[in-house]
Design a protein around this motif. Structure first.
Motif, PDB file in Angstrom:
ATOM      1  N   ASP A  29       0.958  -1.140   0.262  1.00 24.62           N
ATOM      2  CA  ASP A  29       0.105   0.178  -0.052  1.00 24.62           C
ATOM      3  C   ASP A  29       0.893   1.193   0.066  1.00 24.62           C
ATOM      4  N   ILE A  30       2.211   1.011  -0.249  1.00 15.70           N
ATOM      5  CA  ILE A  30       2.983   2.263  -0.348  1.00 15.70           C
ATOM      6  C   ILE A  30       3.352   2.540  -1.923  1.00 15.70           C
ATOM      7  N   ASP A  31       2.857   3.776  -2.118  1.00 15.01           N
ATOM      8  CA  ASP A  31       3.326   4.306  -3.553  1.00 15.01           C
ATOM      9  C   ASP A  31       4.035   5.565  -3.423  1.00 15.01           C
ATOM     10  N   LEU A  32       5.370   5.778  -3.804  1.00 16.36           N
ATOM     11  CA  LEU A  32       6.288   6.737  -4.043  1.00 16.36           C
ATOM     12  C   LEU A  32       6.792   7.022  -5.577  1.00 16.36           C
ATOM     13  N   LYS A  33       6.812   8.554  -5.644  1.00 17.34           N
ATOM     14  CA  LYS A  33       7.212   8.959  -6.858  1.00 17.34           C
ATOM     15  C   LYS A  33       8.489   9.469  -6.617  1.00 17.34           C
ATOM     16  N   PHE A  34       9.336   9.294  -8.035  1.00 12.68           N
ATOM     17  CA  PHE A  34      10.752   9.554  -7.784  1.00 12.68           C
ATOM     18  C   PHE A  34      11.164  10.268  -9.071  1.00 12.68           C
ATOM     19  N   THR A  35      11.814  11.738  -8.827  1.00 11.25           N
ATOM     20  CA  THR A  35      12.568  12.328  -9.809  1.00 11.25           C
ATOM     21  C   THR A  35      13.672  11.823 -10.159  1.00 11.25           C
ATOM     22  N   THR A  36      13.886  11.387 -11.494  1.00 13.31           N
ATOM     23  CA  THR A  36      15.253  10.890 -11.752  1.00 13.31           C
ATOM     24  C   THR A  36      15.999  11.890 -13.027  1.00 13.31           C
ATOM     25  N   ASP A  37      17.221  11.522 -13.217  1.00 15.43           N
ATOM     26  CA  ASP A  37      17.893  12.563 -14.135  1.00 15.43           C
ATOM     27  C   ASP A  37      18.907  11.802 -14.939  1.00 15.43           C
ATOM     28  N   ALA A  38      19.345  12.279 -15.860  1.00 15.26           N
ATOM     29  CA  ALA A  38      20.566  11.871 -16.801  1.00 15.26           C
ATOM     30  C   ALA A  38      21.699  11.875 -15.935  1.00 15.26           C
ATOM     31  N   GLY A  39      22.668  10.800 -15.868  1.00  9.74           N
ATOM     32  CA  GLY A  39      23.994  10.886 -15.135  1.00  9.74           C
ATOM     33  C   GLY A  39      23.517  10.143 -13.668  1.00  9.74           C
ATOM     34  N   VAL A  40      22.322   9.529 -13.573  1.00 11.90           N
ATOM     35  CA  VAL A  40      22.281   8.484 -12.480  1.00 11.90           C
ATOM     36  C   VAL A  40      21.882   7.362 -12.951  1.00 11.90           C
ATOM     37  N   PHE A  41      21.879   6.257 -12.148  1.00 12.15           N
ATOM     38  CA  PHE A  41      21.506   4.815 -12.401  1.00 12.15           C
ATOM     39  C   PHE A  41      20.276   4.751 -12.723  1.00 12.15           C
ATOM     40  N   SER A  42      19.796   4.094 -13.565  1.00 17.71           N
ATOM     41  CA  SER A  42      18.570   3.702 -13.928  1.00 17.71           C
ATOM     42  C   SER A  42      17.519   4.822 -14.004  1.00 17.71           C
ATOM     43  N   LYS A  43      17.571   5.570 -14.968  1.00 15.48           N
ATOM     44  CA  LYS A  43      16.852   7.078 -14.920  1.00 15.48           C
ATOM     45  C   LYS A  43      15.541   6.809 -15.365  1.00 15.48           C
ATOM     46  N   MET A  44      15.318   5.866 -16.079  1.00 15.51           N
ATOM     47  CA  MET A  44      14.118   5.711 -16.765  1.00 15.51           C
ATOM     48  C   MET A  44      12.916   5.116 -15.972  1.00 15.51           C
ATOM     49  N   ARG A  45      13.515   4.049 -15.030  1.00 11.70           N
ATOM     50  CA  ARG A  45      12.548   3.316 -14.338  1.00 11.70           C
ATOM     51  C   ARG A  45      13.357   2.807 -13.063  1.00 11.70           C
ATOM     52  N   ILE A  46      12.540   2.329 -12.031  1.00  5.01           N
ATOM     53  CA  ILE A  46      13.156   1.632 -10.754  1.00  5.01           C
ATOM     54  C   ILE A  46      13.686   0.343 -11.619  1.00  5.01           C
ATOM     55  N   ASP A  47      15.120   0.543 -11.371  1.00 12.01           N
ATOM     56  CA  ASP A  47      15.973  -0.840 -11.889  1.00 12.01           C
ATOM     57  C   ASP A  47      15.179  -2.299 -11.126  1.00 12.01           C
ATOM     58  N   TYR A  48      15.043  -3.198 -12.310  1.00 16.42           N
ATOM     59  CA  TYR A  48      14.463  -4.391 -11.769  1.00 16.42           C
ATOM     60  C   TYR A  48      14.984  -5.098 -10.516  1.00 16.42           C
ATOM     61  N   GLY A  49      16.199  -5.054 -10.516  1.00 13.23           N
ATOM     62  CA  GLY A  49      17.106  -5.557  -9.218  1.00 13.23           C
ATOM     63  C   GLY A  49      16.703  -4.970  -8.008  1.00 13.23           C
ATOM     64  N   SER A  50      16.720  -3.638  -8.001  1.00 18.16           N
ATOM     65  CA  SER A  50      16.228  -2.656  -6.909  1.00 18.16           C
ATOM     66  C   SER A  50      14.900  -3.019  -6.389  1.00 18.16           C
ATOM     67  N   GLY A  51      14.039  -3.249  -7.549  1.00 16.91           N
ATOM     68  CA  GLY A  51      12.573  -3.861  -6.868  1.00 16.91           C
ATOM     69  C   GLY A  51      12.571  -5.071  -6.278  1.00 16.91           C
ATOM     70  N   VAL A  52      13.463  -5.871  -6.817  1.00 17.00           N
ATOM     71  CA  VAL A  52      13.455  -7.182  -6.131  1.00 17.00           C
ATOM     72  C   VAL A  52      14.034  -7.049  -4.826  1.00 17.00           C
ATOM     73  N   LEU A  53      14.777  -6.384  -4.525  1.00 18.35           N
ATOM     74  CA  LEU A  53      15.458  -6.116  -3.193  1.00 18.35           C
ATOM     75  C   LEU A  53      14.374  -5.441  -2.251  1.00 18.35           C
ATOM     76  N   ILE A  54      13.680  -4.294  -2.869  1.00 17.53           N
ATOM     77  CA  ILE A  54      12.688  -3.626  -2.119  1.00 17.53           C
ATOM     78  C   ILE A  54      11.504  -4.448  -1.498  1.00 17.53           C
ATOM     79  N   LYS A  55      10.953  -5.372  -2.565  1.00 15.07           N
ATOM     80  CA  LYS A  55       9.990  -6.404  -2.231  1.00 15.07           C
ATOM     81  C   LYS A  55      10.475  -7.502  -1.153  1.00 15.07           C
ATOM     82  N   THR A  56      11.763  -7.889  -1.162  1.00 14.15           N
ATOM     83  CA  THR A  56      12.087  -8.809  -0.635  1.00 14.15           C
ATOM     84  C   THR A  56      12.620  -8.290   0.762  1.00 14.15           C
ATOM     85  N   MET A  57      13.120  -7.146   1.152  1.00 18.22           N
ATOM     86  CA  MET A  57      13.552  -6.703   2.071  1.00 18.22           C
ATOM     87  C   MET A  57      12.640  -6.566   3.152  1.00 18.22           C
TER      88      MET A  57
END
Length: 206
Positions: A29-57
């Motif tokens: 039930d947690i919905d977060l919005k992230f501003t991203t930019d060029a020059g940072v990791f995975s600027k177009m979407r939450i990286d799939y691996g990060s998503g797996v870690l978030i859901k597991t942790m």
């Protein structure tokens, strides 16, 4: 490939032309919005691996002594940790100043205050006297094995007894060697999740 496009996301001061986007990500039930930019990791979407870690942790048990997110980028892992455990302070560190500024902006925009976001090259600027119950990382593979190993090994000095290190890493990008190194350091390493080639590895400090 242009110099801007080829620039690594772990540069301290990216020079890539700004190209901001807003991405949504939700877990339970947690919905977060992230501003991203060029020059940072995975600027177009939450990286799939990060998503797996978030859901597991969110289901991991650890000593409630604070949380550290190493290589936070624009902050998805650390900010979700802050939402999952509002009674904990989450330290979020990176070398990328553009990413850190975005992480601060994203914390403010999502009304998250239980975070401390600051510059650190791996653990170099993390207070040596400060110990954590949980360390989280999606390590910067393109920075090379030396940096990745420094993150994995260095966590031992910053965990309380019984503290947990959680790492997401792809099998093809070094999961077997990471698991071997974590087993050698912590005398334990458990695979919590496998998802599309991404592994969540867990070690506990004895």
């Amino acid at each position: 490939m242009s110099e801007e496009k080829n620039q690594m996301y772990f540069a301290a001061d990216p020079t890539a032309k700004h190209d901001e986007h807003v991405v949504d990500y939700h877990v339970d039930d947690i919905d977060l919005k992230f501003t991203t930019d060029a020059g940072v990791f995975s600027k177009m979407r939450i990286d799939y691996g990060s998503g797996v870690l978030i859901k597991t942790m969110k289901d991991v048990t650890f000593p409630k002594e604070g949380i550290l997110d190493v290589g936070t980028g624009y902050g998805p892992i650390g900010l979700f940790a802050a939402k999952f455990w509002p009674d904990q302070t989450v330290d979020m560190v990176d070398v990328n100043e553009r990413g850190l500024n975005l992480a601060r902006q994203n914390a403010k925009n999502n009304h998250i205050s239980n975070v401390d976001i600051y510059t650190s090259d791996c653990y170099a600027q993390v207070d040596n006297d400060k110990k954590f119950g949980l360390i989280l990382t999606n390590p910067p593979i393109r920075a090379g094995k030396k940096v990745v190993n420094e993150i994995l090994m260095g966590a031992n000095e910053h965990l309380v007894s019984g503290g947990v290190l959680l790492v997401v890493i792809q099998k093809k990008q070094g999961e077997p060697s990471a698991r071997k190194n974590m087993t050698a350091i912590y005398e334990n390493c458990e695979i919590l999740t496998r998802d599309k080639g991404y592994y969540i590895l867990k070690s506990t400090k004895n």
